[in-house]
Design an enzyme around this catalytic site. Structure first.
Site, mmCIF file in Angstrom:
data_model
loop_
_atom_site.group_PDB
_atom_site.id
_atom_site.type_symbol
_atom_site.label_atom_id
_atom_site.label_comp_id
_atom_site.label_asym_id
_atom_site.label_seq_id
_atom_site.Cartn_x
_atom_site.Cartn_y
_atom_site.Cartn_z
ATOM 1 N N LYS A 79 0.868 -1.178 -0.283
ATOM 2 C CA LYS A 79 -0.061 0.050 -0.074
ATOM 3 C C LYS A 79 0.798 1.285 -0.029
ATOM 4 C CE LYS A 79 -3.837 2.008 2.619
ATOM 5 N NZ LYS A 79 -4.601 2.117 3.955
ATOM 6 N N SER A 154 -9.671 1.937 3.226
ATOM 7 C CA SER A 154 -8.796 2.604 2.188
ATOM 8 C C SER A 154 -7.667 1.875 1.473
ATOM 9 C CB SER A 154 -8.200 3.677 3.080
ATOM 10 O OG SER A 154 -7.141 3.240 4.061
ATOM 11 N N SER A 178 -9.672 -0.407 7.328
ATOM 12 C CA SER A 178 -9.250 -0.380 6.034
ATOM 13 C C SER A 178 -8.435 -1.541 5.325
ATOM 14 C CB SER A 178 -8.152 0.806 5.929
ATOM 15 O OG SER A 178 -9.059 1.993 5.827
HETATM 16 N N1 GLN Z 1 -13.059 4.331 6.623
HETATM 17 C C1 GLN Z 1 -12.486 4.695 7.779
HETATM 18 C C2 GLN Z 1 -12.083 6.069 7.676
HETATM 19 O O1 GLN Z 1 -12.244 6.784 6.551
HETATM 20 C C3 GLN Z 1 -11.233 3.772 8.285
HETATM 21 C C4 GLN Z 1 -10.039 4.112 7.378
HETATM 22 C C5 GLN Z 1 -9.070 3.308 7.817
HETATM 23 O O2 GLN Z 1 -8.993 2.232 8.378
HETATM 24 N N2 GLN Z 1 -7.603 3.599 7.221
HETATM 25 O O3 GLN Z 1 -11.349 6.787 8.655
#
Ligand code: GLN
Length: 484
Positions: A79, A154, A178
């Protein structure tokens, strides 16, 4: 079967037996990338030349009779939130568009030391803020099961890369879901380890008290293998835990007898799609029919988890993102009038809408006069949630739930409604607030789209989580693949 379709453990056996070379595996994975990447768009950067050099090194080791690691010669995608020395790292943001780190994150370094072949850096929501990959400043990634749908976020690029066989495994980061949510939406295994188990050094920070790195793999065995090398104490991360490193593959024993599994009723309630719910209920039935002791339980403070998260995470993000000022890293507006103008316009142009929304929420929550009312309160709620989990783990070895309340949604469907988007992580966020481990394993389909079962363990309870996940995988025997 093509090499790109195989797991880490299958490829390792063939490498050791000299049936195949690391070069052949790498060629196979890149032939797949060449075939499907135009449709999936999982990668922000493909590092083909260095991948072949890394593969060559492994083949030379094998030829010289050296013993190789289970990860040696295995193509893996990273990532783009993890720093890689000399390799552009954007975090999905314009503000880091041309950032080339001078060091490599500990997690990636740990795997490079074992001889992985890095295929490239994967797409993500900007600064890991999002649940669909649509917040990437570059382009959205497409779900390999249905190209009109999101892969989740994400870490959507990392999940899609593994689901589409464009990498044998990948790394993601999980602040509120995420890793697990995109794993569920893409039909792969994804795990968030206990907070502190994997070093965050070199992971571009979103919310430091929640962020954790973990793997996406094709099966639970591969997840245990990657975890074996990913974890470890790191003096460069002050929250890194010191434990004797377990061999997680030893936890993969085929027996569920007497294992106590709790089903938090708050995670099977309103808001969970009814078809997703029945797929998950069926998965729980399979566990119960094979020796596990299943009972309903309650985590009463989960109702406040999302609200607490959307104070804590933006607060920490607003502080972490203060460093992107156009002076030290990445993008700077070319024609600033003076220093203040440069700061303001660099950030205005460099950050996308969601990132700005979080910075504003966070600075407000931390401002004098509101700090106690918001941040202080959210931290107290966090403690209540931790207590709820601790109480549940007095009675149960693991807890199970859906990973995501719905299957993959259409690109564009939720982009105009941030609240609806935030609800995508309702089942995963409490696990980050408590700092405990969670895995998502495929447990069925609804209308041709995968559903994930989340298995949650107590702090440093990775072995029990992996054991239950492994048993479920063996009993369920899911073999579906996207048709690309
Ligand atoms: N969707 C959640 C957010 O937008 C979690 C994102 C993540 O785990 N990086 O904060």
């Amino acid at each position: 079967m093509e090499l790109y379709q195989m797991t880490i453990h299958e490829l390792h056996e063939k490498l050791v037996a000299k049936e195949i070379s690391a070069k052949e595996i790498t060629e196979s994975v890149f032939s797949r990338i060449d075939k499907v990447e135009d449709k999936v768009k999982a990668y922000l950067l493909i590092t083909r030349d260095t991948a072949f050099e890394q593969a060559k090194d492994i083949d030379e080791k094998i030829a010289a009779g050296e013993k190789i690691s289970p990860l040696a010669g295995i193509p893996a995608a990273i990532k783009d939130v993890m720093c890689t020395r000399g390799v552009r790292t954007t975090c999905g943001s314009k503000i880091l568009e041309n950032y080339v780190p001078v060091y490599t994150s500990t997690a990636v370094e740990n795997l490079l030391r074992e001889g992985i072949v890095m295929t490239g850096k994967t797409n993500m929501d900007e600064f890991a803020m999002g649940s669909s990959n649509e917040n990437s400043r570059f382009f959205p990634t497409h779900n390999p099961w249905d190209l009109e749908r999101v892969p989740g976020g994400s870490s959507g690029g990392s999940a899609a890369a593994v689901a589409a066989d464009e990498a044998i495994f990948s790394l993601g980061s999980d602040t509120g879901g995420s890793i697990r949510q995109p794993a569920a939406l893409c039909g792969v295994v994804g795990m968030k380890p206990t907070y502190g188990l994997v070093s965050r050094y070199g992971l571009i920070a979103f919310a430091s008290s929640l962020d954790q790195i973990g793997p996406f793999t094709k099966d639970v065995t591969d997840c245990a293998i990657v975890l074996n090398y990913l974890i470890g104490h790191d003096p460069m991360d002050s929250t890194s835990v010191k434990i004797d490193k377990p061999d997680y593959t030893k936890a993969l024993v085929g027996d569920l007898k007497g294992i106590r599994i709790g089903v938090p009723k708050e995670l099977m309630a309103e808001g969970i799609d009814s078809q997703v719910k029945s797929v998950v209920e069926n998965a729980i039935r399979i566990l119960a029919e094979n020796g596990a002791l299943v009972a309903e339980t309650s985590l009463p403070n989960l109702a406040y988890a999302l609200s607490a998260y959307y104070i804590i995470a933006p607060a920490e993000a607003s502080s972490n993102l203060a460093r992107f000022d156009g002076v030290r890293y990445g993008y700077r507006v070319p024609d600033a009038e003076d220093l203040m103008d440069m700061y303001m316009r660099t950030r205005a142009e460099g950050f996308g809408d969601e990132v700005k929304r979080r910075i504003m929420l966070g600075t407000y929550a931390l401002s004098a006069g509101y700090y106690e009312a918001y941040y202080g309160r959210a931290q107290k709620v966090r403690t209540l949630i931790i207590n709820d989990f601790n109480r549940a783990f007095d009675e149960f070895d693991v807890l199970v739930s859906p990973t995501s309340p719905t299957t993959a949604f259409k690109i564009g469907e939720r982009i105009a409604d941030p609240l609806q988007m935030y609800l995508s992580d309702i089942c995963t966020i409490p696990v980050n607030l408590a700092g405990i481990p969670g895995i998502s394993v495929p447990c069925g389909m609804v209308d041709g789209l995968p559903v994930g079962l989340q298995i949650i363990g107590k702090s440093l309870g990775e072995e029990m989580v992996l054991r239950v996940a492994y048993n479920f995988e063996q009993l369920f025997g899911w073999k579906e693949k996207p048709n690309l």
